[in-house]
Motif scaffolding. Structure first.
Motif, mmCIF file in Angstrom:
data_model
loop_
_atom_site.group_PDB
_atom_site.id
_atom_site.type_symbol
_atom_site.label_atom_id
_atom_site.label_comp_id
_atom_site.label_asym_id
_atom_site.label_seq_id
_atom_site.Cartn_x
_atom_site.Cartn_y
_atom_site.Cartn_z
ATOM 1 N N MET A 86 63.037 -4.277 40.309
ATOM 2 C CA MET A 86 62.012 -4.292 41.458
ATOM 3 C C MET A 86 62.850 -3.505 42.903
ATOM 4 N N VAL A 87 62.193 -2.606 43.477
ATOM 5 C CA VAL A 87 62.804 -2.151 44.637
ATOM 6 C C VAL A 87 62.000 -2.603 46.012
ATOM 7 N N PHE A 88 62.481 -3.254 46.757
ATOM 8 C CA PHE A 88 61.634 -3.551 48.117
ATOM 9 C C PHE A 88 61.860 -2.904 49.405
ATOM 10 N N VAL A 149 71.228 2.345 46.753
ATOM 11 C CA VAL A 149 71.753 1.131 46.025
ATOM 12 C C VAL A 149 70.920 0.180 45.410
ATOM 13 N N ALA A 150 69.745 -0.182 46.321
ATOM 14 C CA ALA A 150 68.616 -0.909 45.857
ATOM 15 C C ALA A 150 67.981 -0.135 44.586
ATOM 16 N N LEU A 151 67.947 0.939 44.761
ATOM 17 C CA LEU A 151 67.239 1.791 43.430
ATOM 18 C C LEU A 151 68.135 1.693 42.228
ATOM 19 N N ALA A 152 69.492 1.941 42.595
ATOM 20 C CA ALA A 152 70.336 1.902 41.546
ATOM 21 C C ALA A 152 70.511 0.521 40.852
ATOM 22 N N ARG A 153 70.423 -0.519 41.497
ATOM 23 C CA ARG A 153 70.414 -1.830 41.000
ATOM 24 C C ARG A 153 69.094 -2.179 40.155
#
Length: 367
Positions: A86-88, A149-153
């Protein structure tokens, strides 16, 4: 995986969702998403797109119907067991952890070996070109870097599906456009299935393999970006995707794929016959601003009309020109700045010989 499962990697089957037990925010949703597709759910606030995404993620449960992932029903499976990234919009990074620690967290939860965690974290950061930022804290990064970073996570544990809920909404225009291409290229490179939610039609057109246009809890049309733009199924889609001029009239005659529509001021326009059933019915013509030309050879076009220039707005690459034509004084024409048409003046009349030509092949009746 069997071919049918690959084609129906994600499947919504007769899904309804109600929060109060009375009104439905998602109504009878049937949707198949093939493996590897980038599907965007597009629509205004309250259209049901985000609720649909949240049901797929597991944060909401369907009131009725079922959702399938790789052929298995998932409505009763909790979010953390679905294997979905998930990416918010708000990044949702842990502020007390470094970038490396943020990415390592979902891997450690899955009890991977330390060496494997380090390898996957480095690979994911390289994917978003942040391999040198692993020791930084989130607040030491720009908004665009935090979103990467959120996308990578979301990608680090190699999920079978990634969901993105308005992930670029907090970024400025230039950075948002840059991130659109970066996400698009990452999707193309790794071939993961992505379901993306936005209300930004330009964003949807840029990134998607297909777009599902939502309104009032239903999908109004689902297709590739070019088909949605060129061949909208109804007036809502035509108005929501891109910009349109509309002219009211009455169908005067029909001939094969075409019809003639008489406008309220008496002009007659030759149109494609879409959703037209009979002579005499009311019609609504839809015309893209970039498909209308001014000061052209009237012999080359079937639809030529006198017009008056009401307003000119300079927008860099084009001049947004508002004209009065066919009884409509809010008719917009986008004139390229490199064109000899761009020297028009406010108040100027465009008359026969210096005509406004409504391009025949792009007029659509969209009641």
């Amino acid at each position: 995986m069997r071919m049918s499962e690959k084609d129906n990697f994600v499947k919504f089957e007769n899904v309804d969702k109600s929060y109060d037990g009375e009104s439905l925010v998602v109504k009878g949703l049937n949707l198949d998403i093939p493996q590897g597709e980038f599907l965007t759910m597009l629509g205004p606030s309250g259209s049901g797109k985000t609720t649909t995404l949240m049901m797929l993620a597991g944060f909401e449960t369907p009131t009725s119907g079922e959702i399938y992932l790789e052929g298995e029903p998932i409505s009763s499976i909790p979010p953390y067991k679905r294997g979905i990234g998930m990416v918010f919009q708000n990044y949702a990074l842990f502020p007390h952890m470094t970038v490396n620690e943020n990415l390592a967290f979902p891997l450690e939860v899955r009890k991977l070996e330390k060496s494997e965690v380090e390898e996957k974290v480095h690979k994911a950061l390289s994917m978003v070109e942040l391999q040198d930022f692993g020791t930084r804290m989130p607040l030491q990064l720009s908004g665009g870097q935090q979103q990467r970073v959120a996308l990578a996570r979301a990608l680090v544990f190699e999920p079978r599906l990634v969901l993105m809920d308005e992930p670029l909404g907090a970024l400025d225009k230039k950075l948002r456009e840059q991130m659109q291409y970066e996400i698009k290229h990452i999707h193309e490179n790794i071939g993961i299935t992505v379901v993306y939610v936005t209300h930004d039609q330009s964003e949807a057109l840029t990134m998607s393999n297909r777009i599902a246009v939502f309104n009032d809890g239903k999908i109004q049309q689902i297709s590739t970006p070019d088909v949605l733009y060129e061949k909208p199924d109804n007036s809502f889609v035509a108005q929501f995707i891109g910009e349109n001029n509309q002219i009211k009239g009455t169908v005067k005659s029909m001939n094969g794929k075409n019809c003639v529509v008489k406008t309220e001021n008496g002009d007659e326009i030759v149109s494609l016959k879409i959703n037209v059933n009979s002579v005499g019915e009311t019609s609504l013509l839809s015309l893209r601003p970039e498909r209308v030309w001014v000061n052209v050879d009237e012999k080359n076009y079937e639809n030529n009309f006198e017009a008056k220039v009401e307003e000119l707005i300079y927008l860099g690459d084009h001049v947004r020109t508002r004209v009065k034509v066919c009884g409509n004084d809010q008719f917009i024409v986008k004139i390229p700045n490199s064109s000899d048409q761009s020297d028009l003046k406010e108040g100027a009349k465009v008359k026969k010989g210096d005509v406004i030509a409504i391009i025949y092949g792009n007029i659509k009746e969209i009641l």
